[in-house]
Design an enzyme around this catalytic site. Structure first.
Site, PDB file in Angstrom:
ATOM      1  N   ASN A  74      11.596  26.939   6.035  1.00  0.00           N
ATOM      2  CA  ASN A  74      10.357  27.001   5.267  1.00  0.00           C
ATOM      3  C   ASN A  74       9.183  26.700   6.199  1.00  0.00           C
ATOM      4  O   ASN A  74       8.954  25.551   6.569  1.00  0.00           O
ATOM      5  CB  ASN A  74      10.417  25.976   4.119  1.00  0.00           C
ATOM      6  CG  ASN A  74       9.180  25.996   3.258  1.00  0.00           C
ATOM      7  OD1 ASN A  74       8.319  26.862   3.394  1.00  0.00           O
ATOM      8  ND2 ASN A  74       9.074  25.034   2.348  1.00  0.00           N
ATOM      9  N   LYS A  76       6.123  26.884   5.541  1.00  0.00           N
ATOM     10  CA  LYS A  76       5.029  26.295   4.758  1.00  0.00           C
ATOM     11  C   LYS A  76       3.693  26.949   5.136  1.00  0.00           C
ATOM     12  O   LYS A  76       3.638  28.131   5.448  1.00  0.00           O
ATOM     13  CB  LYS A  76       5.015  24.776   4.924  1.00  0.00           C
ATOM     14  CG  LYS A  76       6.341  24.130   4.511  1.00  0.00           C
ATOM     15  CD  LYS A  76       6.262  22.620   4.408  1.00  0.00           C
ATOM     16  CE  LYS A  76       7.604  22.071   3.992  1.00  0.00           C
ATOM     17  NZ  LYS A  76       7.558  20.599   3.793  1.00  0.00           N
ATOM     18  N   HIS A 158       9.559  23.744  -5.127  1.00  0.00           N
ATOM     19  CA  HIS A 158       9.402  22.788  -4.039  1.00  0.00           C
ATOM     20  C   HIS A 158       8.568  21.601  -4.505  1.00  0.00           C
ATOM     21  O   HIS A 158       7.637  21.742  -5.304  1.00  0.00           O
ATOM     22  CB  HIS A 158       8.748  23.461  -2.834  1.00  0.00           C
ATOM     23  CG  HIS A 158       8.863  22.667  -1.572  1.00  0.00           C
ATOM     24  ND1 HIS A 158       8.032  21.596  -1.294  1.00  0.00           N
ATOM     25  CD2 HIS A 158       9.724  22.753  -0.524  1.00  0.00           C
ATOM     26  CE1 HIS A 158       8.381  21.080  -0.129  1.00  0.00           C
ATOM     27  NE2 HIS A 158       9.406  21.757   0.361  1.00  0.00           N
ATOM     28  N   GLU A 160       6.280  19.961  -3.206  1.00  0.00           N
ATOM     29  CA  GLU A 160       4.845  20.051  -2.954  1.00  0.00           C
ATOM     30  C   GLU A 160       4.139  20.835  -4.052  1.00  0.00           C
ATOM     31  O   GLU A 160       3.008  20.513  -4.432  1.00  0.00           O
ATOM     32  CB  GLU A 160       4.600  20.677  -1.574  1.00  0.00           C
ATOM     33  CG  GLU A 160       4.995  19.738  -0.437  1.00  0.00           C
ATOM     34  CD  GLU A 160       5.384  20.420   0.857  1.00  0.00           C
ATOM     35  OE1 GLU A 160       5.803  19.712   1.781  1.00  0.00           O
ATOM     36  OE2 GLU A 160       5.287  21.663   0.939  1.00  0.00           O
ATOM     37  N   GLU A 230      16.125  18.178  -1.769  1.00  0.00           N
ATOM     38  CA  GLU A 230      15.162  17.661  -0.800  1.00  0.00           C
ATOM     39  C   GLU A 230      14.599  16.327  -1.298  1.00  0.00           C
ATOM     40  O   GLU A 230      13.708  16.310  -2.152  1.00  0.00           O
ATOM     41  CB  GLU A 230      14.009  18.646  -0.607  1.00  0.00           C
ATOM     42  CG  GLU A 230      14.426  19.956   0.026  1.00  0.00           C
ATOM     43  CD  GLU A 230      13.218  20.740   0.528  1.00  0.00           C
ATOM     44  OE1 GLU A 230      13.154  20.997   1.735  1.00  0.00           O
ATOM     45  OE2 GLU A 230      12.342  21.068  -0.282  1.00  0.00           O
ATOM     46  N   GLY A 236       9.160  15.803   5.892  1.00  0.00           N
ATOM     47  CA  GLY A 236       8.073  15.714   6.851  1.00  0.00           C
ATOM     48  C   GLY A 236       7.741  14.304   7.306  1.00  0.00           C
ATOM     49  O   GLY A 236       6.746  14.088   7.992  1.00  0.00           O
ATOM     50  N   SER A 276      14.052  16.321   6.389  1.00  0.00           N
ATOM     51  CA  SER A 276      13.824  16.126   7.830  1.00  0.00           C
ATOM     52  C   SER A 276      15.062  16.449   8.673  1.00  0.00           C
ATOM     53  O   SER A 276      15.440  15.705   9.582  1.00  0.00           O
ATOM     54  CB  SER A 276      13.346  14.695   8.115  1.00  0.00           C
ATOM     55  OG  SER A 276      12.057  14.481   7.589  1.00  0.00           O
TER      56      SER A 276
END
Length: 317
Positions: A74, A76, A158, A160, A230, A236, A276
């Site tokens: 991904n 992003k 996701h 986010e 995730e 991240g 990560s």
């Protein structure tokens, strides 16, 4: 106000929004208002996963998946024409020696360029699509558009987008169903925040998010769905769940699918880990019997590292 404070305030406002935030001011598509194919919620009685690395014995008995190892990258909202071209060059030069399915998800604006230059050993995904057919939905991309552009995969749900765009579990479930019906394959993301993990709610959160998808799709649909677990606190941040922690959650997810859908689907569905993952930890993670692949963020932007992660599939038995 600091960036962190502003983000926290925004996240709080998002949490208070009505269901299907961001789409509530429009009357369509009909998919948003149609009754869901609601199934009974399955209560999975599992002990919470410890928040400490290597703590305790496993709380869930592993079933072990049977699907082909699958790695997604991904990208992003990263890159420019120059850096994307270099990444594609590095990926094309890399040798994928393991038996693995690999999918790259560039930013939407770079999809055509990547599609025309990336080696065919890599498939392509979009990072999002709309919940229904095209129309007056500024800034959105319809699933049919991706199919028309020969993009086979899409990432949905996701964290986010859940946190920053107000996408609810139910909204993600409906998006998943629409994308599947349009002909796409879906990497469906689930995962808990740090507060939820520390409260022992990891599996409760993951199964709640999955239940919303189960309510929308059929047993046959699961053949085109990959679950991407995730943990939000590890995305991240450089933090990563221990292999044992990740395995526990993956086994719990598979046990839930066995009860909510069927044992056949639970065995076949592939569950990626996406907290990560990097070139240094991918081997030990790949050895876990219920980890069927990875959804990689930052490390997917470094061609040689991503190839190493893909080839970790050889350690998955």
């Amino acid at each position: 106000m600091s960036v962190v404070s502003a983000h926290q305030a925004f996240t709080a406002r998002v949490a208070a929004r009505p269901k299907h935030a961001g789409a509530r001011r429009v009357s369509g598509p009909a998919l948003l208002t149609r009754p869901s194919n609601v199934r009974a919620t399955v209560a999975l009685s599992l002990s919470p996963v410890s928040a400490k690395a290597g703590a305790g014995s496993r709380s869930v008995v592993a079933m072990a998946g049977t699907g082909k190892f699958v790695v997604g990258g991904n990208w992003k909202c990263n890159g420019n024409s120059k850096s994307i071209a270099k990444l594609v060059k590095d990926l094309n030069a890399g040798e994928i020696t393991a038996d693995v399915e690999v999918i790259c998800a560039p930013p939407m604006v770079y999809l055509p360029k990547v599609q025309s230059t990336l080696d065919r050993k890599y498939q392509l995904a979009a990072q999002n699509c709309w919940v229904g057919a095209g129309g007056a939905f500024t800034g959105e991309i319809a699933a049919e558009m991706l199919v028309d552009a020969n993009i086979p995969w899409v990432i949905l749900g996701h964290s986010e987008r859940r946190a920053l765009c107000g996408e609810t579990d139910e909204f993600v479930g409906k998006k998943t169903k629409y994308a599947l019906d349009a002909g796409l394959s879906v990497m469906a993301c689930i995962g808990e925040t740090l507060d939820e993990r520390e409260a022992g709610q990891t599996l409760a959160v993951c199964t709640r998010q999955l239940q919303a998808i189960c309510n929308e799709i059929t047993e046959t649909d699961w053949a085109k769905v990959v679950i991407a677990y995730e943990p939000v606190w590890a995305i991240g941040t450089g933090k990563v769940a221990s292999p044992e922690q990740a395995q526990d959650v993956h086994a719990g997810i598979r046990a839930f699918v066995s009860k909510a859908v069927s044992q056949r689907v639970a065995s076949a569905v592939r569950i990626q880990y996406g907290g990560s993952v990097n070139a240094g930890n991918c081997e030990t993670l790949a050895k876990q019997e219920d980890i069927d692949g990875f959804l990689v963020g930052g490390a997917s932007l470094v061609g040689s590292d991503f190839v190493t992660i893909c080839n970790a599939a050889r350690f998955n038995n």
